[in-house]
Design a protein around this motif. Structure first.
Motif, PDB file in Angstrom:
ATOM      1  N   ASP A 105      18.436  -1.439  -2.387  1.00  0.00           N
ATOM      2  CA  ASP A 105      17.868  -0.481  -1.439  1.00  0.00           C
ATOM      3  C   ASP A 105      16.392  -0.240  -1.778  1.00  0.00           C
ATOM      4  OD1 ASP A 105      17.447   1.407   0.500  1.00  0.00           O
ATOM      5  OD2 ASP A 105      18.446   3.036  -0.582  1.00  0.00           O
ATOM      6  N   ILE A 106      15.578  -1.252  -1.473  1.00  0.00           N
ATOM      7  CA  ILE A 106      14.129  -1.171  -1.684  1.00  0.00           C
ATOM      8  C   ILE A 106      13.474  -1.382  -0.331  1.00  0.00           C
ATOM      9  CG2 ILE A 106      12.117  -2.211  -2.807  1.00  0.00           C
ATOM     10  CD1 ILE A 106      13.967  -3.093  -5.083  1.00  0.00           C
ATOM     11  N   THR A 107      12.745  -0.382   0.131  1.00  0.00           N
ATOM     12  CA  THR A 107      12.147  -0.450   1.470  1.00  0.00           C
ATOM     13  C   THR A 107      10.632  -0.381   1.450  1.00  0.00           C
ATOM     14  OG1 THR A 107      12.328   1.959   1.746  1.00  0.00           O
ATOM     15  CG2 THR A 107      14.192   0.620   2.508  1.00  0.00           C
ATOM     16  N   ARG A 108      10.049   0.052   0.336  1.00  0.00           N
ATOM     17  CA  ARG A 108       8.590   0.209   0.254  1.00  0.00           C
ATOM     18  C   ARG A 108       7.993  -0.910  -0.591  1.00  0.00           C
ATOM     19  NH1 ARG A 108      10.190   5.810   0.522  1.00  0.00           N
ATOM     20  NH2 ARG A 108       9.103   6.787   2.260  1.00  0.00           N
ATOM     21  N   ALA A 109       6.831  -1.409  -0.174  1.00  0.00           N
ATOM     22  CA  ALA A 109       6.211  -2.512  -0.896  1.00  0.00           C
ATOM     23  C   ALA A 109       4.710  -2.523  -0.655  1.00  0.00           C
ATOM     24  CB  ALA A 109       6.814  -3.848  -0.461  1.00  0.00           C
ATOM     25  N   ALA A 110       3.998  -3.094  -1.606  1.00  0.00           N
ATOM     26  CA  ALA A 110       2.568  -3.365  -1.457  1.00  0.00           C
ATOM     27  C   ALA A 110       2.337  -4.824  -1.823  1.00  0.00           C
ATOM     28  CB  ALA A 110       1.752  -2.448  -2.363  1.00  0.00           C
ATOM     29  N   PHE A 111       1.794  -5.601  -0.868  1.00  0.00           N
ATOM     30  CA  PHE A 111       1.433  -6.995  -1.104  1.00  0.00           C
ATOM     31  C   PHE A 111      -0.093  -7.088  -1.089  1.00  0.00           C
ATOM     32  CE2 PHE A 111       5.653  -7.275   0.897  1.00  0.00           C
ATOM     33  CZ  PHE A 111       6.320  -8.052  -0.038  1.00  0.00           C
ATOM     34  N   THR A 112      -0.679  -7.562  -2.160  1.00  0.00           N
ATOM     35  CA  THR A 112      -2.142  -7.472  -2.320  1.00  0.00           C
ATOM     36  C   THR A 112      -2.859  -8.821  -2.312  1.00  0.00           C
ATOM     37  OG1 THR A 112      -2.041  -7.537  -4.746  1.00  0.00           O
ATOM     38  CG2 THR A 112      -1.846  -5.365  -3.691  1.00  0.00           C
ATOM     39  N   ARG A 113      -2.137  -9.907  -2.140  1.00  0.00           N
ATOM     40  CA  ARG A 113      -2.708 -11.270  -2.101  1.00  0.00           C
ATOM     41  C   ARG A 113      -3.730 -11.491  -3.223  1.00  0.00           C
ATOM     42  NH1 ARG A 113      -6.295 -14.658   2.245  1.00  0.00           N
ATOM     43  NH2 ARG A 113      -5.792 -16.699   1.343  1.00  0.00           N
ATOM     44  N   GLY A 114      -3.236 -11.337  -4.441  1.00  0.00           N
ATOM     45  CA  GLY A 114      -4.048 -11.673  -5.611  1.00  0.00           C
ATOM     46  C   GLY A 114      -4.858 -10.533  -6.189  1.00  0.00           C
ATOM     47  N   GLU A 115      -5.047  -9.468  -5.446  1.00  0.00           N
ATOM     48  CA  GLU A 115      -5.824  -8.335  -5.948  1.00  0.00           C
ATOM     49  C   GLU A 115      -4.982  -7.497  -6.915  1.00  0.00           C
ATOM     50  OE1 GLU A 115      -9.120  -7.240  -5.346  1.00  0.00           O
ATOM     51  OE2 GLU A 115      -9.301  -9.307  -4.613  1.00  0.00           O
ATOM     52  N   ALA A 116      -5.653  -6.847  -7.883  1.00  0.00           N
ATOM     53  CA  ALA A 116      -4.955  -5.967  -8.820  1.00  0.00           C
ATOM     54  C   ALA A 116      -4.289  -4.823  -8.050  1.00  0.00           C
ATOM     55  CB  ALA A 116      -5.925  -5.420  -9.854  1.00  0.00           C
ATOM     56  N   PRO A 117      -3.007  -4.580  -8.252  1.00  0.00           N
ATOM     57  CA  PRO A 117      -2.285  -3.624  -7.410  1.00  0.00           C
ATOM     58  C   PRO A 117      -2.213  -2.200  -7.950  1.00  0.00           C
ATOM     59  CG  PRO A 117      -0.720  -4.850  -8.733  1.00  0.00           C
ATOM     60  CD  PRO A 117      -2.097  -5.350  -9.128  1.00  0.00           C
ATOM     61  N   TYR A 118      -2.881  -1.910  -9.085  1.00  0.00           N
ATOM     62  CA  TYR A 118      -2.615  -0.631  -9.753  1.00  0.00           C
ATOM     63  C   TYR A 118      -2.976   0.575  -8.895  1.00  0.00           C
ATOM     64  CZ  TYR A 118      -7.616  -0.119 -10.819  1.00  0.00           C
ATOM     65  OH  TYR A 118      -8.965   0.035 -10.712  1.00  0.00           O
ATOM     66  N   ARG A 119      -3.966   0.450  -8.001  1.00  0.00           N
ATOM     67  CA  ARG A 119      -4.351   1.608  -7.174  1.00  0.00           C
ATOM     68  C   ARG A 119      -3.215   2.037  -6.257  1.00  0.00           C
ATOM     69  NH1 ARG A 119      -6.486  -3.052  -5.451  1.00  0.00           N
ATOM     70  NH2 ARG A 119      -6.609  -3.570  -3.248  1.00  0.00           N
ATOM     71  N   TYR A 120      -2.376   1.106  -5.831  1.00  0.00           N
ATOM     72  CA  TYR A 120      -1.243   1.457  -4.977  1.00  0.00           C
ATOM     73  C   TYR A 120      -0.087   2.040  -5.787  1.00  0.00           C
ATOM     74  CZ  TYR A 120      -3.825  -1.173  -1.505  1.00  0.00           C
ATOM     75  OH  TYR A 120      -4.804  -1.612  -0.648  1.00  0.00           O
ATOM     76  N   ILE A 121       0.007   1.651  -7.046  1.00  0.00           N
ATOM     77  CA  ILE A 121       1.033   2.229  -7.918  1.00  0.00           C
ATOM     78  C   ILE A 121       0.855   3.740  -7.983  1.00  0.00           C
ATOM     79  CG2 ILE A 121       1.970   2.238 -10.264  1.00  0.00           C
ATOM     80  CD1 ILE A 121       0.659  -0.614 -10.511  1.00  0.00           C
ATOM     81  N   GLN A 122      -0.390   4.162  -8.156  1.00  0.00           N
ATOM     82  CA  GLN A 122      -0.690   5.593  -8.214  1.00  0.00           C
ATOM     83  C   GLN A 122      -0.406   6.262  -6.871  1.00  0.00           C
ATOM     84  OE1 GLN A 122      -4.746   6.461  -9.548  1.00  0.00           O
ATOM     85  NE2 GLN A 122      -3.854   7.858 -11.045  1.00  0.00           N
ATOM     86  N   SER A 123      -0.730   5.579  -5.774  1.00  0.00           N
ATOM     87  CA  SER A 123      -0.498   6.146  -4.444  1.00  0.00           C
ATOM     88  C   SER A 123       0.997   6.331  -4.153  1.00  0.00           C
ATOM     89  CB  SER A 123      -1.121   5.247  -3.368  1.00  0.00           C
ATOM     90  OG  SER A 123      -2.526   5.201  -3.511  1.00  0.00           O
ATOM     91  N   PHE A 124       1.836   5.443  -4.672  1.00  0.00           N
ATOM     92  CA  PHE A 124       3.282   5.598  -4.520  1.00  0.00           C
ATOM     93  C   PHE A 124       3.819   6.758  -5.355  1.00  0.00           C
ATOM     94  CE2 PHE A 124       3.552   1.008  -3.121  1.00  0.00           C
ATOM     95  CZ  PHE A 124       4.149   1.263  -1.902  1.00  0.00           C
ATOM     96  N   GLY A 125       3.011   7.273  -6.281  1.00  0.00           N
ATOM     97  CA  GLY A 125       3.461   8.358  -7.147  1.00  0.00           C
ATOM     98  C   GLY A 125       4.386   7.890  -8.251  1.00  0.00           C
ATOM     99  N   ALA A 126       4.229   6.627  -8.668  1.00  0.00           N
ATOM    100  CA  ALA A 126       5.158   6.038  -9.626  1.00  0.00           C
ATOM    101  C   ALA A 126       5.061   6.696 -10.998  1.00  0.00           C
ATOM    102  CB  ALA A 126       4.902   4.537  -9.755  1.00  0.00           C
TER     103      ALA A 126
END
Length: 306
Positions: A105-126
């Protein structure tokens, strides 16, 4: 009053949010090899050609499954997992197809095409980020997020329905302030310093907030019926144990089991505990643990600056 989206309503009940990279969740070794040897275009073709072929579980897959199993009430889920991937949305379709195939049951995702994804990790509130990419993990730690590099590891024995998570202490749950004394002055000075400071709580390390989130879920259950069990497995021994115990007491955070090993190898103890995952800042401890259980290296503190 404006109407909230279903997503916002769902997030309001979440106590724990974990971001997991696609390479930690699934076995992407073959496709990653294509990327390394033949480049992005060949990798894209490979993933699209195989997008209906489910990926095999990766090192973090059993952990993800147990985390999602904590959501026993669909109207009040306690855990959210967000997929974080350096894939493009196009090549990432295989990952989402694999998620559906395995019933996650995983519905949320961020695909960054090679870019560092850490900024979205914070936005998800992880509260936690798990990745096979050490650079992404370092970026997440620098942003104040608990993060670990998932190492090639033996899967846990899976004997327990409980989610069992084990932590090292210094530079993981706690800051590296005591570890710095050991690194600079040796064991005797470390023990003396810890005895003198036994009533002074240690500062929190990068995994304090994650441990607090686990504790919040544990508090929903009687102590003898919790679906989560935690362990502190540290190279500390007496007399350096007391400051650790008093620190956790001051934080009002419970640890179910505490092993003060006085420098003994941690691997067999983790096997006996039945850990689903273990987090440590020192590579040598991680390498020992990885022979027995899923292991995350936390590249934080003085031992990783040497």
């Amino acid at each position: 009053m404006s109407e909230q989206s279903p997503g916002k309503q769902k997030l309001s009940t979440i106590k724990l949010i974990v971001a997991i990279s696609s390479r930690a969740l699934f076995d992407l070794d073959d496709s990653h090899r294509v990327f390394e040897e033949e480049g992005e275009e060949a990798y894209s073709r490979y993933q699209i050609e195989h997008e209906d072929d489910p990926l095999a579980p990766g090192v973090a897959f059993p952990l993800a499954r147990k985390l999602l199993a904590l959501n026993t009430d669909p109207m009040s889920p306690q855990v959210e997992i967000a997929l974080i991937s350096r894939n493009s949305a196009d090549t990432g379709l295989r990952v989402f197809n694999s998620i559906r195939h395995h019933g996650l049951d995983i519905t949320r995702a961020a695909f960054t095409r090679g870019e560092a994804p850490y900024r979205y990790i914070q936005s998800f509130g992880a509260h936690l980020f798990l990745s096979a990419n050490p650079g992404d993990v370092t970026n997440a730690l620098e942003a104040g997020i608990a993060a670990a590099t998932i190492l090639p590891s033996a899967p846990g024995k899976g004997e327990h329905e409980q989610l069992r998570i084990a932590f090292d202490g210094d530079a993981v749950i706690f800051s590296d302030e005591a570890e710095r004394v050991y690194a600079e002055s040796g064991l005797d000075a470390f023990n003396l310093s810890e005895v003198e400071a036994k009533n002074q709580p240690l500062s929190g390390g990068p995994f304090k907030s994650f441990l607090s989130a686990l504790h919040a879920i544990q508090n929903e259950y009687p102590a003898n019926a919790s679906p989560i069990r935690t362990a502190l497995i540290t190279a500390r021994g007496a007399p350096a144990h007391e400051r650790v115990i008093r620190t956790l007491r001051s934080w009002e955070i419970r640890i179910d089991e505490a092993l003060f090993l006085g420098g003994m190898d941690k691997g067999t103890f983790l096997n006996s505990f039945g850990a689903d995952i273990f987090f440590d800042d020192q590579r040598r401890h991680c390498e020992s643990a990885a022979d027995y259980v899923a292991t995350g290296h936390v590249p934080y503190g003085v031992k990783n600056a040497m």
